[in-house]
Structures are given as structure tokens and as C-alpha cells.
Design an enzyme around this catalytic site. Structure first.
Site, PDB file in Angstrom:
ATOM      1  N   THR A 112       0.682  -1.208   0.093  1.00 57.70           N
ATOM      2  CA  THR A 112      -0.043   0.102   0.152  1.00 57.70           C
ATOM      3  C   THR A 112       0.959   1.218  -0.064  1.00 57.70           C
ATOM      4  O   THR A 112       1.548   1.483   0.982  1.00 57.70           O
ATOM      5  CB  THR A 112      -1.069  -0.055   1.205  1.00 57.70           C
ATOM      6  OG1 THR A 112      -1.559  -1.148   1.350  1.00 57.70           O
ATOM      7  CG2 THR A 112      -1.844   1.155   1.227  1.00 57.70           C
ATOM      8  N   SER A 114       0.141   4.346   0.310  1.00 54.82           N
ATOM      9  CA  SER A 114       0.046   5.605   0.879  1.00 54.82           C
ATOM     10  C   SER A 114      -0.153   4.988   2.511  1.00 54.82           C
ATOM     11  O   SER A 114      -0.748   5.768   3.384  1.00 54.82           O
ATOM     12  CB  SER A 114      -1.445   5.927   0.563  1.00 54.82           C
ATOM     13  OG  SER A 114      -2.337   5.043   0.695  1.00 54.82           O
ATOM     14  N   CYS A 115       0.307   3.893   2.725  1.00 56.95           N
ATOM     15  CA  CYS A 115       0.301   3.543   4.101  1.00 56.95           C
ATOM     16  C   CYS A 115       1.048   4.340   5.344  1.00 56.95           C
ATOM     17  O   CYS A 115       0.860   4.115   6.510  1.00 56.95           O
ATOM     18  CB  CYS A 115       0.866   1.960   4.153  1.00 56.95           C
ATOM     19  SG  CYS A 115       2.656   1.791   3.881  1.00 56.95           S
ATOM     20  N   GLY A 116       1.958   5.145   4.784  1.00 59.94           N
ATOM     21  CA  GLY A 116       2.690   5.833   5.572  1.00 59.94           C
ATOM     22  C   GLY A 116       3.990   5.283   6.274  1.00 59.94           C
ATOM     23  O   GLY A 116       4.559   5.798   7.322  1.00 59.94           O
ATOM     24  N   LEU A 117       4.001   4.069   6.451  1.00 65.92           N
ATOM     25  CA  LEU A 117       5.323   3.228   7.010  1.00 65.92           C
ATOM     26  C   LEU A 117       6.536   3.633   6.386  1.00 65.92           C
ATOM     27  O   LEU A 117       6.660   3.852   5.303  1.00 65.92           O
ATOM     28  CB  LEU A 117       4.971   1.753   7.060  1.00 65.92           C
ATOM     29  CG  LEU A 117       3.598   1.550   7.781  1.00 65.92           C
ATOM     30  CD1 LEU A 117       3.753  -0.349   7.559  1.00 65.92           C
ATOM     31  CD2 LEU A 117       3.763   1.439   9.191  1.00 65.92           C
TER      32      LEU A 117
END
Length: 282
Positions: A112, A114-117
Site C-alpha cells: 500500500t 499510502s500506508c505511511g510506514l
């Protein structure tokens, strides 16, 4: 199952002239992928090649690596009130003995965008789950002129795009530039999954002597899917992301971006590009 396109009424305005006409649009519907009866993921896709899409998705997740890992794929009963099948739910059954990794966290980490991890967690996830390390021996060697001609060949093979103008595409070429397979989908990642899934079903993984070409940009997710399938070269007609370049450099993937006409940028794995000595001077 054949809902690749749909017709919708559209108001057309051309040079101040207004008319009403039907227009052909690419279909987009959700596909729920279940693994051994348990819900795993939902992706928005263009219907068609659903079994290949599911199989390719599970290659990218590190669940499937060879055709023998797959027992079967079936459509599940639909969710309509009358019980009719919507063909929007598939169940993938693995062969006995296939070890299922814990992908509830990893899937969110590295598929993903856009998960931001953090990037490190994403790179670590691919490193620990890759089943087909890139191992083209002897190394693939491709001339820039050959690469430059591939986008036109991909465009010529996009049958649904010609009718809708709204589809992404992914294609596999061999090292001589021959088109091996092409898939279209509203999602670029789905088109790649369909290619990889078809290769798994045909017993052709790893794809160690192929070039993957994608329309649009090269995201981390697409680079990850190439690495998981053992593909040594990924080319895109637009820009790569920084994390895609990092992954390519770490895994040995050749990553080419802005492949347009006779120009291109090579971001990683330049040893596979057969450059003339004079071309590198200056």
C-alpha cells in the site's frame, strides 16, 4: 465475467456544439481475494483474468512461488439478495504442505503506497519474503534502441485502451524484444499481477529473462512485484518513486524511467544496458 467495458450516456461539447451520445468506459468493480476460505484483500479491478490476478497477487505476497503451490482457484457465491454469482469473490486454495506466511501486517507494509510506514520497513518486508531472487545468469543485456521501441509495441497491443482511453497496461518482453504477454486493467498493479499470475499458472516463474514494461510511473509496489517474480528489468514510460529506486538498487533490479522515444533514465542496474563506449563519454 466479460464486463471489461460498459456503455454510459455522455453529454459531448465540441467547439460549442452540444450533443448526447453513448460512450464506452472501462469497467471497474471490486474483487475480494480469499486465501483458503479466509478473506485477505479487496482490490478495485477491471473484470477479466481474475484467477491470474489473484495468483499474481499471492506471488507478490510471498505465498505462491511455483505452479505446484496452487491447488485451485474458484469463484465464490455472490452477495446479491437472490444468490446469483457476482463473480467478484475468488478463493485461492494452496496445495497441501504450502506454508502460509503471516501476511496480515506485511501486506499493509509493502503493497500500500499510502500506508505511511517507513521505507526501511517496506524494503525489509520484500527482502525477507522474496522467493525468486533476481538471478539472470548470464546477465540480461539490452540495447537502448531495443528498449526505446517497446512502448510503441505495448501501445499497439492495448485493445481495450483503444475503445476507452482509460486503462493502464503491463507487458512482458523477452530479451530480444518479442512481446510475450500483455494485460490491461484500471489499476497498473493489477495488470502486473495478471501477467505474473498467468506465468505462475503456466509454470514460467521465475521470469528471469524478461523485461517488464508498465504504462505510467514505476511505484515501489510495481518494483516489488517485479522482484518477487524474479524479473530483472522494469521499465516505465514515466517517473519512478524514490523507494522504487532504493528497492531496485538493493535487489539488483534494473529500473528504467521516462522511456519515451529515444530517451530514458536508468536509475539502477545500468550493467544490463548495453551501452556503446562512445555514448558514455563526456
Amino acid at each position: 465475467m466479460g464486463r471489461v467495458t460498459e456503455r454510459r450516456k455522455v453529454l459531448r461539447i465540441r467547439d460549442g456544439v452540444v450533443s448526447s451520445r453513448p460512450d464506452t468506459l472501462v469497467a471497474e468493480e471490486p474483487l475480494e481475494i480469499r486465501l483458503n476460505g479466509k478473506p485477505l484483500a479487496i482490490t478495485m479491478r477491471t473484470p477479466g483474468d481474475d484467477f491470474a490476478l489473484a495468483a499474481g497477487f499471492l506471488v507478490s505476497e510471498g505465498v505462491l512461488a511455483h505452479g505446484a503451490d496452487l491447488q485451485n482457484i474458484v469463484y465464490c457465491a455472490g452477495a446479491t439478495e437472490d444468490g446469483s454469482n457476482t463473480y467478484n469473490v475468488v478463493d485461492v486454495r494452496t496445495a497441501p504442505g504450502v506454508v502460509i506466511p503471516d501476511i496480515t501486517l506485511e501486506r499493509n507494509v509493502y503493497t500500500t503506497s499510502s500506508c505511511g510506514l517507513c521505507g526501511k520497513a517496506s524494503l525489509d518486508a520484500v527482502r525477507t519474503t522474496a522467493r525468486h531472487p533476481i538471478a539472470d545468469t548470464p546477465p540480461l543485456r539490452v540495447e537502448p534502441e531495443l528498449l526505446a521501441g517497446l512502448p510503441d509495441r505495448l501501445r499497439a497491443a492495448q485493445r481495450v485502451f483503444d475503445r476507452t482511453g482509460g486503462l493502464h497496461a503491463a507487458a512482458l518482453f523477452d530479451e530480444a524484444g518479442e512481446l510475450l504477454d500483455v494485460r490491461e486493467d484500471v489499476g497498473r498493479h493489477n495488470a502486473v499481477d495478471k501477467l505474473v499470475g498467468r506465468a505462475l499458472q503456466s509454470g514460467n516463474l521465475p521470469l528471469s529473462r524478461t523485461i517488464l514494461l508498465v504504462s505510467g510511473r514505476a511505484s515501489f509496489e510495481l518494483a516489488q512485484k517485479a522482484v518477487m517474480a524474479g524479473i530483472p528489468m522494469l521499465a516505465a514510460v514515466s517517473a519512478p518513486s524514490s523507494l522504487a529506486v532504493d528497492l531496485a538498487a538493493e535487489t539488483g533490479l534494473t529500473l528504467v524511467g521516462f522511456l519515451r522515444g529515444g530517451s530514458m533514465n536508468v536509475y539502477a542496474g545500468e550493467d544490463r544496458i548495453a551501452l556503446r563506449a562512445a555514448a558514455t563519454q563526456g
